[in-house]
Structures are given as structure tokens and as C-alpha cells.
Motif scaffolding. Structure first.
Motif, PDB file in Angstrom:
ATOM      1  N   THR A  65       0.849  -1.199   0.000  1.00 30.16           N
ATOM      2  CA  THR A  65       0.000   0.000   0.000  1.00 30.16           C
ATOM      3  C   THR A  65       0.887   1.253   0.000  1.00 30.16           C
ATOM      4  O   THR A  65       2.112   1.171   0.152  1.00 30.16           O
ATOM      5  N   ARG A  66       0.223   2.400  -0.125  1.00 29.74           N
ATOM      6  CA  ARG A  66       0.961   3.674  -0.142  1.00 29.74           C
ATOM      7  C   ARG A  66       1.798   3.834   1.122  1.00 29.74           C
ATOM      8  O   ARG A  66       2.916   4.376   1.088  1.00 29.74           O
ATOM      9  N   ASP A  67       1.256   3.349   2.245  1.00 26.42           N
ATOM     10  CA  ASP A  67       1.969   3.489   3.519  1.00 26.42           C
ATOM     11  C   ASP A  67       2.787   2.239   3.865  1.00 26.42           C
ATOM     12  O   ASP A  67       3.127   2.016   5.032  1.00 26.42           O
ATOM     13  N   GLY A  68       3.125   1.446   2.851  1.00 23.60           N
ATOM     14  CA  GLY A  68       4.125   0.390   3.056  1.00 23.60           C
ATOM     15  C   GLY A  68       3.632  -0.845   3.778  1.00 23.60           C
ATOM     16  O   GLY A  68       4.427  -1.551   4.406  1.00 23.60           O
ATOM     17  N   GLN A  69       2.330  -1.143   3.677  1.00 21.86           N
ATOM     18  CA  GLN A  69       1.798  -2.355   4.293  1.00 21.86           C
ATOM     19  C   GLN A  69       1.593  -3.418   3.216  1.00 21.86           C
ATOM     20  O   GLN A  69       1.096  -3.115   2.125  1.00 21.86           O
ATOM     21  N   LEU A  70       1.950  -4.655   3.534  1.00 16.26           N
ATOM     22  CA  LEU A  70       1.743  -5.751   2.583  1.00 16.26           C
ATOM     23  C   LEU A  70       0.314  -6.249   2.682  1.00 16.26           C
ATOM     24  O   LEU A  70      -0.128  -6.687   3.757  1.00 16.26           O
ATOM     25  N   VAL A  71      -0.404  -6.179   1.566  1.00 17.53           N
ATOM     26  CA  VAL A  71      -1.787  -6.677   1.544  1.00 17.53           C
ATOM     27  C   VAL A  71      -1.926  -7.735   0.454  1.00 17.53           C
ATOM     28  O   VAL A  71      -1.194  -7.733  -0.538  1.00 17.53           O
ATOM     29  N   ALA A  72      -2.902  -8.630   0.670  1.00 14.65           N
ATOM     30  CA  ALA A  72      -3.123  -9.724  -0.285  1.00 14.65           C
ATOM     31  C   ALA A  72      -4.053  -9.254  -1.389  1.00 14.65           C
ATOM     32  O   ALA A  72      -5.199  -8.877  -1.134  1.00 14.65           O
ATOM     33  N   MET A  73      -3.549  -9.307  -2.607  1.00 14.46           N
ATOM     34  CA  MET A  73      -4.311  -8.833  -3.774  1.00 14.46           C
ATOM     35  C   MET A  73      -3.576  -9.375  -4.992  1.00 14.46           C
ATOM     36  O   MET A  73      -2.348  -9.267  -5.064  1.00 14.46           O
ATOM     37  N   HIS A  74      -4.313  -9.940  -5.914  1.00 11.25           N
ATOM     38  CA  HIS A  74      -3.651 -10.422  -7.132  1.00 11.25           C
ATOM     39  C   HIS A  74      -3.277  -9.274  -8.049  1.00 11.25           C
ATOM     40  O   HIS A  74      -2.131  -9.143  -8.488  1.00 11.25           O
ATOM     41  N   SER A 101      -3.971   4.025   1.123  1.00  7.84           N
ATOM     42  CA  SER A 101      -3.433   3.696   2.449  1.00  7.84           C
ATOM     43  C   SER A 101      -4.113   2.417   2.940  1.00  7.84           C
ATOM     44  O   SER A 101      -5.206   2.045   2.450  1.00  7.84           O
ATOM     45  N   LEU A 102      -3.508   1.774   3.928  1.00  8.78           N
ATOM     46  CA  LEU A 102      -4.139   0.575   4.489  1.00  8.78           C
ATOM     47  C   LEU A 102      -5.509   0.925   5.052  1.00  8.78           C
ATOM     48  O   LEU A 102      -6.468   0.162   4.902  1.00  8.78           O
ATOM     49  N   GLU A 104      -7.622   3.072   4.026  1.00  6.18           N
ATOM     50  CA  GLU A 104      -8.584   3.135   2.918  1.00  6.18           C
ATOM     51  C   GLU A 104      -8.911   1.738   2.394  1.00  6.18           C
ATOM     52  O   GLU A 104     -10.081   1.415   2.128  1.00  6.18           O
ATOM     53  N   VAL A 105      -7.892   0.918   2.262  1.00  7.60           N
ATOM     54  CA  VAL A 105      -8.118  -0.447   1.751  1.00  7.60           C
ATOM     55  C   VAL A 105      -9.057  -1.213   2.667  1.00  7.60           C
ATOM     56  O   VAL A 105      -9.899  -2.000   2.211  1.00  7.60           O
ATOM     57  N   ARG A 106      -8.931  -0.966   3.963  1.00  6.04           N
ATOM     58  CA  ARG A 106      -9.767  -1.695   4.927  1.00  6.04           C
ATOM     59  C   ARG A 106     -11.250  -1.369   4.777  1.00  6.04           C
ATOM     60  O   ARG A 106     -12.099  -2.089   5.284  1.00  6.04           O
ATOM     61  N   THR A 107     -11.579  -0.261   4.129  1.00  4.24           N
ATOM     62  CA  THR A 107     -13.001   0.111   3.990  1.00  4.24           C
ATOM     63  C   THR A 107     -13.664  -0.591   2.800  1.00  4.24           C
ATOM     64  O   THR A 107     -14.882  -0.499   2.633  1.00  4.24           O
ATOM     65  N   LEU A 108     -12.906  -1.278   1.984  1.00  5.76           N
ATOM     66  CA  LEU A 108     -13.450  -1.827   0.740  1.00  5.76           C
ATOM     67  C   LEU A 108     -14.199  -3.134   0.981  1.00  5.76           C
ATOM     68  O   LEU A 108     -13.828  -3.932   1.845  1.00  5.76           O
ATOM     69  N   ALA A 109     -15.237  -3.338   0.175  1.00  3.28           N
ATOM     70  CA  ALA A 109     -15.977  -4.606   0.214  1.00  3.28           C
ATOM     71  C   ALA A 109     -15.528  -5.467  -0.968  1.00  3.28           C
ATOM     72  O   ALA A 109     -15.204  -4.951  -2.039  1.00  3.28           O
TER      73      ALA A 109
END
Ligand code: G3P
Ligand code: CA
Length: 308
Positions: A65-74, A101-102, A104-109
Motif C-alpha cells: 500500500t501507499r503506507d508500506g503495508q503488505l496486503v493480499a491482492m492479485h 493507504s491501508l 482506505e483499503v480496509r473500507t473496501l468490500a
């Protein structure tokens, strides 16, 4: 004495062939993006369902993510698998993971793809947020908890979806902080040769020893690179099962070079066609299968095991 001991074995045990994998063990069932044929890909719900079904490994594709967090996404962008395009419509097409940002990503469905749905009959996910984009740390916590509950190791098979040293460095840091040091339970993968080489250098410097897997869209590309060369920096290859050059003899050549072969992607939902496909590759000695339907892969493996 050895002969006497052997003669006590049942006849079928004396004669049955070992698995034709590189180590003689049963092939791994790797839950590709989780149990992604049933639940949204790259969610804690999908990873947990795969583990409950009996998968050996869960496979998170990773982005920063923009703030340097590793997230699972193809994908490098968010709009295919989430509602980013509607929730963040003002960004007008710029839905790159790297721009969010993480928080913001956390708000997604999630938006289930293909045969996946938002629920699976008879299964209740145990995570607090089973259907949102997870971080690698959240995936590790889930795996550790399920390991403790089920008293069996859960393999992690993260893929560095961005080439270059930044993601590789974060990946190794997160794994090391979680207590992984290098074992059968962790495989690191990338399509990018330099990224795999970089992971090798960095993990050696950190005293880590994870298995490294070079991905390829075809067996022929790997043959062109020379398998012995690949074996100098990777312990295995992940190969498209429909790519040019995939064959029993390719798997045997890879084994002779010291490489394991994991095949992607087994995406057949109908047992009547899925099971023969798995069994063909398992019979050829494939060491692991990336499957969207891990229950079917496990059924096929059990059927093959009965022959051995
Ligand atoms: O990593 C093996 C396989 O997952 C590669 O394909 O595009 O699904 O990441 P992809
Ligand atoms: Ca992958």
C-alpha cells in the motif's frame, strides 16, 4: 534382519510404488488465492475455508500500500475484486493498491469473481473481518491460530507481485518478525528472476532459509534458461500447467536438476473433469498443485494415494 522385518509387511506395502515427487512424499495442495473457487479470493474467509478443507498451504499474492503495508491482492489495482471504483469514484480510474493507504483499503468490500460467492454452505469464518482485504500479518495470525487448533502445520506461499527489492525486503521482515526462519512451511515465489535472486541474497544475509520458487508461464521458458541455472538460485519452479512444454519429461528433468515442480492453476470445478486432471499431473510426479478448489485436489490425492 532387514529381510525378516520386510517379510512382516503386508504384500501391498512391499510392492506399492512411492510417490514420483522429488522427495517421494505426497504432492502439496496449495490453496490458490485461498479456496477462491468458493469464496472471494485473497480473504481470510477463503484462506480459512481452504485450511478447514485440508489444504497444506495458502497462497497470498502481495502488494504494498501507499503506507508500506503488505496486503493480499492479485491485481495491481483494486477495482476487479473490490468496490473501490464506486467507493472511490472520484479517483477516476486510479485505483492502484500503491496509491491507497491501508486504512482506505480496509473500507473496501469484496466482489466475488467466477464461481465464488460471499458465503459457503455450512462454513462460518472465525476471523473478525473475514471478507476484506487482509494484511500479510493478519494472514499469518490466522494461519498460526488454525495451526494451533488443528495441530498441523499450515504452509504459507506468498508471491511478490511487485518486482524489486522494496516488497522483498518487507516480506522477509514480516516473516522474520512472526518467527519464521525457513522451513518446509514457507515458500516465496515470483515471476521475476531478479526478485527471486534478491530474496535469496537478502534472506542469506538475515540468516533465513525459505524455499524460493521461480514462476514461469511455460516449461519451455525454464528449459531455455537451463534448469541447472535456475537451481542455482531457486529450490523449485511454479509452472503454468497449460503452457508450452509441460510434460512428464519436463518434471523428470526438473527433478534431476534438483528442482521441485508446482503447477498452476487447477481451476476445474466439476469433479468428473477435475479429478482426472489432478491425477494426471500427480502421476507425472508434480510436487504441488495450485488449486482454486482444494477439496477436489485433496480428493484426487487421496485416490492416487490408494494406488501407492
Ligand atoms: O503463483 C502461482 C500462480 O498463482 C501464478 O498465477 O497470476 O494467479 O498469481 P497468478
Ligand atoms: Ca500467485
Amino acid at each position: 534382519m532387514a529381510l525378516a522385518a520386510a517379510s512382516c509387511l503386508p504384500v501391498h506395502a512391499q510392492t506399492r510404488p512411492a510417490w514420483p515427487t522429488r522427495d517421494g512424499h505426497a504432492p502439496l495442495v496449495i490453496a490458490h488465492r485461498g479456496a477462491s473457487g468458493y469464496l472471494p479470493e485473497h480473504t481470510l474467509a477463503g484462506y480459512e475455508l481452504a485450511v478447514r478443507m485440508g489444504a497444506d498451504c495458502i497462497e497470498p499474492d502481495l502488494h504494498l500500500t501507499r503506507d508500506g503495508q503488505l496486503v493480499a491482492m492479485h491485481d495491481a489495482t483494486l477495482e476487479r475484486t473490490t468496490d473501490a471504483a464506486t467507493r472511490f469514484a472520484a479517483r477516476n480510474g486510479g485505483w492502484r493498491v500503491a496509491d491507497f493507504s491501508l486504512e482506505e483499503v480496509r473500507t473496501l468490500a469484496m466482489r466475488p469473481q467466477g464461481s465464488a460467492a460471499l458465503s459457503f454452505h455450512g462454513f462460518k469464518p472465525s476471523a473478525a473481518h473475514p471478507l476484506r482485504v487482509p494484511t500479510l500479518e493478519e494472514i499469518i495470525l490466522l494461519a498460526r491460530r488454525l495451526e494451533a487448533e488443528g495441530a498441523r502445520p499450515i504452509g504459507l506461499y506468498p508471491e511478490a507481485k511487485q518486482a524489486g527489492p522494496r516488497l522483498a525486503s518487507h516480506l522477509l521482515s514480516v516473516l522474520a518478525a512472526a518467527g519464521y526462519v525457513g522451513s518446509d512451511k514457507v515458500f516465496l515465489q515470483s515471476f521475476d528472476v531478479d526478485t527471486v535472486r534478491n530474496l535469496r541474497r537478502r534472506q542469506q544475509a538475515l540468516g533465513l532459509d525459505f524455499r524460493l520458487v521461480l514462476l514461469s508461464g511455460s516449461a519451455n521458458r525454464l528449459l531455455g534458461m537451463e534448469l541447472a541455472q535456475v537451481a542455482s538460485f531457486a529450490s523449485g519452479v511454479g509452472v503454468n500447467i497449460r503452457g508450452e512444454g509441460m510434460s512428464r519429461s519436463f518434471i523428470e528433468m526438473a527433478h534431476a536438476a534438483g528442482l521441485t515442480v508446482h503447477g498452476y492453476t487447477f481451476n476445474e470445478a466439476r469433479p468428473a473433469t477435475a479429478l482426472p486432471e489432478y491425477r494426471k499431473f500427480m502421476g507425472w510426479g508434480m510436487d504441488g498443485v495450485f488449486s482454486n478448489y482444494p477439496d477436489l485436489a485433496l480428493q484426487a490425492r487421496a485416490a492416487e494415494a490408494r494406488l501407492r
